[in-house]
Scaffold this motif. Structure first.
Motif, short mmCIF file in Angstrom:
data_model
loop_
_atom_site.label_atom_id
_atom_site.label_comp_id
_atom_site.label_asym_id
_atom_site.label_seq_id
_atom_site.Cartn_x
_atom_site.Cartn_y
_atom_site.Cartn_z
N ASP A 120 11.22 -9.05 -16.05
CA ASP A 120 10.82 -8.54 -17.37
C ASP A 120 9.63 -9.36 -17.87
N GLU A 136 19.90 -13.15 -20.34
CA GLU A 136 19.07 -12.72 -19.22
C GLU A 136 19.87 -12.85 -17.93
N ASP A 180 19.04 -8.48 -13.90
CA ASP A 180 19.75 -7.39 -13.23
C ASP A 180 18.94 -6.11 -13.13
N GLY A 181 17.66 -6.17 -13.46
CA GLY A 181 16.82 -5.00 -13.27
C GLY A 181 16.21 -4.99 -11.88
N SER A 182 15.25 -4.14 -11.70
CA SER A 182 14.58 -4.06 -10.40
C SER A 182 13.34 -4.94 -10.35
#
Length: 421
Positions: free
Chosen positions: A183, A175, A178-180
């Motif tokens: 999760d 993990e 690194d997304g927007s």
């Protein structure tokens, strides 16, 4: 009481002489001759000078209280260090030997030449055997050998202080935030909401180039005032299990008499059972704040609730040279576990990113900071755990808050888990 280990010096012969009494050598087949004691003293000096051993005097508040050290040996064909110690009667039963042995295990780990530490206390020496057990050594049998004109029957205790080795291993989960967005299939952004509510316990989070940030701001409310006073929390966890409203079924029963106030959906986002769990985070230097990473039992069965404390860092315990990091096992409400938790002194700026990890097998847990071994707990936790990642702001006695320091922000670069290698 300050316990320090000092290199063995020419003037320390008296320490060995005071230890050479029938009382102090009862588990070693009796005293040595005066000539043998002088020879031991000379050997300590010679081994230290040659770098073959590290023999030390134990001081308590500057007063000589005994001796300890480690020296080269082989254990079943494997290069190792052996350790032994003595503490004068006036200092016994006060934790002196325990702290001295703890410091020696850290010195051996930092030494790096040999990663196995062994001890051979007599089988009739309950204090020394208990000391080994409490320091994370594992019992590997017993034996008998000639000693001082008689025979000594001893136990063999072994401690692995090797560093964490993840070379070539692929994580099950890596993990990087690194997304927007967070999760939410993996993370549950509430702090044990069954004892409060999702609204009151919701995390303040954001994700940027540096990873996850959990924050406590001026308008963050206490998460459960009726139960926990003015404690404020920003927290994410990777599981959620609790019962219907009005029941006492739920994770992290931190006090007696808890009752579910808001029913929650079951969430199995990221559960781990054995292997390596690692986090990379930066602590916060403020006296009101603590950051922590502590996987706990998912708790489908109420007794499956032990805690693996991988990092617990109080801002009040950080200074210009480093700080203290709490690691170990807490039973919470698991009757099969005993508490084995301690604070480890770490040098360097803990408000920068550091790695904190546990290597967890069915037999033991080995804890690491920046890959270096710091503690072993020989207990069995054999059920799935969920990850708990949080920042706390503790209430002050006068009810005030340091609003100028807000927001308090925990920065987390990554969290990883690896299957048993």
């Amino acid at each position: 009481m300050i316990i320090e280990l000092r290199p063995w010096r020419e003037g320390d012969l008296a320490v060995l002489e005071r230890a050479n009494t029938p009382e102090m050598t009862a588990h070693l087949c009796g005293p040595e001759t005066d000539e043998e004691v002088r020879g031991r003293h000379a050997r300590y000096l010679r081994l230290n000078a040659a770098g073959e051993a590290r023999m030390m005097r134990i001081d308590v508040d500057g007063i000589p209280a005994g001796a300890i050290g480690y020296w080269q040996t082989d254990h079943e064909g494997v290069p190792a260090f052996e350790t032994g110690w003595s503490v004068e009667p006036r200092w016994q039963g006060r934790g002196v030997a325990r702290e001295a042995l703890r410091q020696v295990t850290r010195l051996v780990a930092a030494d790096g030449r040999r990663t196995l530490l062994v001890a051979y206390p007599g089988v009739d020496n309950p204090a020394s055997n208990a000391l080994c057990r409490g320091a994370g050594f594992e019992h590997r049998g017993s034996g008998t050998l000639p000693w001082r004109g008689g025979e000594l029957t001893f136990n063999t205790w072994v401690l692995d202080v090797s560093p964490l080795d993840l070379a070539g291993r692929v994580p099950d989960v890596d993990e990087r935030f690194d997304g927007s967005a967070l999760d939410t299939e993996r993370w549950w952004p509430f702090y044990t909401p069954q004892w409060s509510s999702r609204d009151a316990s919701a995390a303040r989070w954001s994700i940027g180039r540096g990873g996850l940030e959990l924050s406590i701001a001026a308008d963050t409310v206490p998460w459960a005032p009726a139960l926990d006073g003015d404690l404020r929390v920003s927290h994410v966890q990777t599981g959620q299990f609790s019962g219907p409203a009005g029941s006492g079924i739920g994770q992290h029963r931190f006090r007696t008499g808890l009752s579910v106030t808001e029913e929650q959906p079951e969430h199995r986002g990221w559960l781990v059972r054995h292997g390596v769990i690692e986090v990379r985070l930066a602590a916060i230097r403020h006296p009101d704040v603590m950051v922590a990473f502590w996987p706990i039992g998912f708790e489908e069965r109420p007794e499956d609730c032990g805690e693996l404390c991988i990092a617990e860092i109080f801002g009040a315990e950080l200074d210009d040279d480093g700080g203290w990091v709490g690691v170990g096992v807490k039973p919470q409400n698991d009757p099969r576990l005993r508490e084995d938790f301690e604070k480890v002194r770490v040098h360097g700026d803990l408000t920068l990113m550091h790695d904190y990890a546990v290597e967890w097998t069915p037999e033991r847990m080995r804890f690491f900071i920046d890959g270096a071994w710091v503690k072993t707990v020989v207990q069995s936790i054999d059920y799935p755990v969920q990850l708990m990642l949080d920042v706390y702001e503790f209430p002050r006695a006068d009810g005030t808050r340091d609003t100028a320091a807000l927001p308090h922000v925990l920065r987390v670069e990554r969290v990883r888990s690896f299957a048993l290698g």
